[in-house]
Enzyme design. Structure first.
Site, PDB file in Angstrom:
ATOM      1  N   ASP A 101      55.587  50.340  85.059  1.00 31.19           N
ATOM      2  CA  ASP A 101      55.207  50.707  83.698  1.00 31.19           C
ATOM      3  C   ASP A 101      56.460  50.778  82.842  1.00 31.19           C
ATOM      4  O   ASP A 101      57.526  51.171  83.323  1.00 31.19           O
ATOM      5  CB  ASP A 101      54.477  52.059  83.673  1.00 31.19           C
ATOM      6  CG  ASP A 101      53.449  52.137  82.548  1.00 31.19           C
ATOM      7  OD1 ASP A 101      53.845  51.945  81.379  1.00 31.19           O
ATOM      8  OD2 ASP A 101      52.273  52.383  82.833  1.00 31.19           O
ATOM      9  N   TYR A 131      43.478  38.500  71.171  1.00 34.22           N
ATOM     10  CA  TYR A 131      43.368  39.295  72.407  1.00 34.22           C
ATOM     11  C   TYR A 131      42.400  38.644  73.381  1.00 34.22           C
ATOM     12  O   TYR A 131      42.693  38.491  74.570  1.00 34.22           O
ATOM     13  CB  TYR A 131      42.923  40.720  72.091  1.00 34.22           C
ATOM     14  CG  TYR A 131      42.673  41.557  73.320  1.00 34.22           C
ATOM     15  CD1 TYR A 131      43.727  41.954  74.139  1.00 34.22           C
ATOM     16  CD2 TYR A 131      41.376  41.932  73.680  1.00 34.22           C
ATOM     17  CE1 TYR A 131      43.505  42.716  75.280  1.00 34.22           C
ATOM     18  CE2 TYR A 131      41.150  42.690  74.821  1.00 34.22           C
ATOM     19  CZ  TYR A 131      42.214  43.080  75.614  1.00 34.22           C
ATOM     20  OH  TYR A 131      41.989  43.813  76.752  1.00 34.22           O
TER      21      TYR A 131
END
Length: 306
Positions: free
Chosen positions: A39, A147
């Site tokens: 992350d 997207y």
């Protein structure tokens, strides 16, 4: 099935400190697996990261920073993304770099380090507008915004890596995921989160368009269970296919607002959005043995308690 015991088995979750990823990490840790997280904390939060997981703080857009994290990994859950349709319209290059280039980097790293299986977090937005409902995996995708297109390209890369390199891959097309920890800040949040935040702050609930557009909202706990099942579904099903992960019921945005409660105001509709979503989940039942458990009423009630 892997021959390793669960305590030895190492799985990797990209975006493991984000909304969906952190819930998945919690479930994997709870199942006794060793969990590694990648992350960069751009859209996630450290407080959601399970302390039992190993953290590799890196960015999937930078291939050189993530390769070693795939060493010894049995399964990769690729959850990391820059989600939300309006964000992709406003920042198509930035979202492309994460959602397409980042996904390609993950697949290459998994191939090079001999990872057994990659489970890709896809999106129902790839369907776009279709002539009929429910949305079924055999339909030709019709992305309406960057997207949706980016997630479809990610699917295609996952399918291609199976065909070219015999890598086990499967895409889970999520429908309207909501639940605890969902983002509530910024202008690109899910309607459920935006409504809850407005109610807490004593503001009217903002509804875009007439509010009669429908969504198949799926609780994050059900999405997590689908991922857990995808980790070990039959190898014949990990052939690059995409599988719908949606409850199979849709509700209007107006109804969601009524469940949450409070005054509402209507704003002009947003471009690039689908009018309706409704999942056909027969393939998920057949391939994964998956059935959702949490109704929208139960899920909203849980969030209202929080």
């Amino acid at each position: 099935m892997t021959t390793k015991s669960e305590s030895q088995r190492l799985v990797l979750v990209t975006g493991g400190a984000g909304f969906i990823g952190s819930h998945l990490v919690d479930a994997l840790v709870g199942a006794g697996l060793r969990v590694r997280v990648i992350d960069n904390f751009e859209t996630s939060t450290r407080q959601y990261l399970n302390r039992a997981a190993e953290l590799v703080e890196a960015d999937i857009r930078d291939a050189s920073s993530i390769g070693d994290a795939f060493d010894g990994v049995d399964t990769v859950f690729h959850v990391a993304a820059l989600p939300r349709i309006p964000l992709s319209i406003a920042k198509p290059v930035e979202t492309h770099m994460t959602n397409v280039v980042g996904t390609l980097n993950v697949l290459i790293a998994a191939r090079d380090r001999k990872v057994r299986r990659v489970v890709f977090s896809g999106s129902s937005s790839v369907y776009g507008e279709q002539a009929k409902m429910p949305l079924v995996e055999t339909m030709t995708p019709n992305p309406l915004n960057p997207y949706a297109l980016q997630k479809y390209v990610g699917e295609q890369y996952a399918r291609m890596f199976h065909r070219l390199f015999a890598m086990q891959t499967i895409t889970l097309r999520y429908f309207g995921v909501y639940g605890p920890r969902m983002p509530s800040e910024g202008s690109y949040v899910l309607a459920v989160a935006a409504f809850l935040k407005a109610r807490r702050e004593g503001r009217p609930l903002e509804i875009f368009g007439d509010g009669e557009q429908t969504r198949d909202f799926t609780n994050v706990s059900d999405v997590v269970s689908a991922n857990m099942l995808a980790m070990d579904c039959e190898i014949a099903f990990a052939d690059g296919r995409a599988v719908n992960i949606g409850r199979g019921e849709n509700v209007s945005v107006n109804r969601i607002a009524a469940m949450i409660g409070g005054p509402t105001i209507h704003r002009e509709g947003r471009a690039g959005d689908m009018r309706d979503t409704l999942a056909d989940r027969m393939e998920a039942e057949r391939v994964l043995g998956w059935r959702p458990k949490v109704s929208i009423e139960e899920g909203i009630a849980e969030l209202l308690k929080g």
